[in-house]
Write a protein that holds these residues in place. Sequence first.
Motif, PDB file in Angstrom:
ATOM      1  N   PHE A  57       0.851  -1.177   0.000  1.00  0.00           N
ATOM      2  CA  PHE A  57       0.000   0.000   0.000  1.00  0.00           C
ATOM      3  C   PHE A  57       0.888   1.229   0.000  1.00  0.00           C
ATOM      4  O   PHE A  57       2.083   1.159   0.319  1.00  0.00           O
ATOM      5  N   ARG A  58       0.305   2.360  -0.321  1.00  0.00           N
ATOM      6  CA  ARG A  58       1.069   3.608  -0.251  1.00  0.00           C
ATOM      7  C   ARG A  58       0.167   4.738   0.227  1.00  0.00           C
ATOM      8  O   ARG A  58      -1.044   4.698   0.042  1.00  0.00           O
ATOM      9  N   GLN A  59       0.810   5.711   0.847  1.00  0.00           N
ATOM     10  CA  GLN A  59       0.065   6.865   1.345  1.00  0.00           C
ATOM     11  C   GLN A  59       0.888   8.120   1.129  1.00  0.00           C
ATOM     12  O   GLN A  59       1.996   8.252   1.667  1.00  0.00           O
ATOM     13  N   ALA A  60       0.346   9.015   0.333  1.00  0.00           N
ATOM     14  CA  ALA A  60       0.979  10.311   0.091  1.00  0.00           C
ATOM     15  C   ALA A  60       0.432  11.311   1.113  1.00  0.00           C
ATOM     16  O   ALA A  60      -0.668  11.125   1.634  1.00  0.00           O
ATOM     17  N   PRO A  61       1.171  12.368   1.398  1.00  0.00           N
ATOM     18  CA  PRO A  61       0.705  13.377   2.366  1.00  0.00           C
ATOM     19  C   PRO A  61      -0.672  13.926   1.997  1.00  0.00           C
ATOM     20  O   PRO A  61      -0.906  14.311   0.841  1.00  0.00           O
ATOM     21  N   GLY A  62      -1.577  13.916   2.958  1.00  0.00           N
ATOM     22  CA  GLY A  62      -2.908  14.451   2.730  1.00  0.00           C
ATOM     23  C   GLY A  62      -3.849  13.539   1.977  1.00  0.00           C
ATOM     24  O   GLY A  62      -4.983  13.929   1.672  1.00  0.00           O
ATOM     25  N   LYS A  63      -3.391  12.330   1.677  1.00  0.00           N
ATOM     26  CA  LYS A  63      -4.232  11.392   0.925  1.00  0.00           C
ATOM     27  C   LYS A  63      -4.458  10.118   1.729  1.00  0.00           C
ATOM     28  O   LYS A  63      -3.721   9.813   2.654  1.00  0.00           O
ATOM     29  N   GLU A  64      -5.487   9.374   1.338  1.00  0.00           N
ATOM     30  CA  GLU A  64      -5.772   8.104   1.999  1.00  0.00           C
ATOM     31  C   GLU A  64      -4.776   7.034   1.533  1.00  0.00           C
ATOM     32  O   GLU A  64      -4.219   7.111   0.434  1.00  0.00           O
ATOM     33  N   ARG A  65      -4.610   6.026   2.393  1.00  0.00           N
ATOM     34  CA  ARG A  65      -3.754   4.901   2.025  1.00  0.00           C
ATOM     35  C   ARG A  65      -4.460   4.092   0.927  1.00  0.00           C
ATOM     36  O   ARG A  65      -5.635   3.759   1.055  1.00  0.00           O
ATOM     37  N   GLU A  66      -3.721   3.776  -0.122  1.00  0.00           N
ATOM     38  CA  GLU A  66      -4.317   3.055  -1.243  1.00  0.00           C
ATOM     39  C   GLU A  66      -3.543   1.774  -1.538  1.00  0.00           C
ATOM     40  O   GLU A  66      -2.317   1.718  -1.364  1.00  0.00           O
ATOM     41  N   GLY A  67      -4.255   0.778  -2.016  1.00  0.00           N
ATOM     42  CA  GLY A  67      -3.626  -0.477  -2.390  1.00  0.00           C
ATOM     43  C   GLY A  67      -2.889  -0.354  -3.696  1.00  0.00           C
ATOM     44  O   GLY A  67      -3.401   0.235  -4.646  1.00  0.00           O
ATOM     45  N   VAL A  68      -1.686  -0.918  -3.743  1.00  0.00           N
ATOM     46  CA  VAL A  68      -0.861  -0.869  -4.936  1.00  0.00           C
ATOM     47  C   VAL A  68      -0.851  -2.227  -5.642  1.00  0.00           C
ATOM     48  O   VAL A  68      -1.080  -2.317  -6.846  1.00  0.00           O
ATOM     49  N   ALA A 128       5.408   8.567  -2.099  1.00  0.00           N
ATOM     50  CA  ALA A 128       4.548   8.196  -0.973  1.00  0.00           C
ATOM     51  C   ALA A 128       5.349   7.348   0.013  1.00  0.00           C
ATOM     52  O   ALA A 128       6.465   6.917  -0.291  1.00  0.00           O
ATOM     53  N   MET A 129       4.752   7.117   1.163  1.00  0.00           N
ATOM     54  CA  MET A 129       5.243   6.106   2.086  1.00  0.00           C
ATOM     55  C   MET A 129       4.619   4.791   1.648  1.00  0.00           C
ATOM     56  O   MET A 129       3.403   4.712   1.466  1.00  0.00           O
ATOM     57  N   TYR A 130       5.465   3.778   1.481  1.00  0.00           N
ATOM     58  CA  TYR A 130       4.987   2.472   1.033  1.00  0.00           C
ATOM     59  C   TYR A 130       4.991   1.493   2.201  1.00  0.00           C
ATOM     60  O   TYR A 130       5.988   1.379   2.922  1.00  0.00           O
ATOM     61  N   TYR A 131       3.866   0.792   2.353  1.00  0.00           N
ATOM     62  CA  TYR A 131       3.682  -0.136   3.460  1.00  0.00           C
ATOM     63  C   TYR A 131       3.464  -1.554   2.942  1.00  0.00           C
ATOM     64  O   TYR A 131       2.739  -1.771   1.965  1.00  0.00           O
ATOM     65  N   CYS A 132       4.042  -2.495   3.655  1.00  0.00           N
ATOM     66  CA  CYS A 132       3.816  -3.917   3.428  1.00  0.00           C
ATOM     67  C   CYS A 132       2.708  -4.361   4.386  1.00  0.00           C
ATOM     68  O   CYS A 132       2.640  -3.877   5.529  1.00  0.00           O
ATOM     69  N   ALA A 133       1.853  -5.274   3.939  1.00  0.00           N
ATOM     70  CA  ALA A 133       0.760  -5.725   4.787  1.00  0.00           C
ATOM     71  C   ALA A 133       0.473  -7.197   4.544  1.00  0.00           C
ATOM     72  O   ALA A 133       0.761  -7.731   3.465  1.00  0.00           O
ATOM     73  N   ALA A 134      -0.124  -7.836   5.561  1.00  0.00           N
ATOM     74  CA  ALA A 134      -0.454  -9.255   5.463  1.00  0.00           C
ATOM     75  C   ALA A 134      -1.816  -9.517   6.070  1.00  0.00           C
ATOM     76  O   ALA A 134      -2.234  -8.836   7.025  1.00  0.00           O
TER      77      ALA A 134
END
Length: 123
Positions: A37-48, A91-97
Amino acid sequence: QVQLVESGGGSVQAGGSLRLSCVVSGYTRSNYLMGWFRQAPGKEREGVASINAVGSTRCADSVKGRFTISQDNAKNTLYLQMNNLKPEDTAMYYCAAGPSNYLTLNRAFFRYWGQGTQVTVSS
């Protein structure tokens, strides 16, 4: 205890490439869903992109043809190869499970999250 640790972020110019890695520990389910997932400043976290236990993958329309998700089960590592990066990929990129095998980019299906790694693309 489940832990996800991302690495590989950085600063690149538009058109460049990066490969993100996520090392997973403490998660040993036969059915699972992994994603970025990624989240840019001021935006919602979105699935990549996401991948399930049988290796099926799904990518967001905005990154199709440029990003590839993959996994190395022997190394308990998830990857995101990002090519032809654009400034809007910053954006900030996040790993998720998550515990389901259902292939989705809906964050509600992901239970565990990493701390994130920053990707900055300059024009």
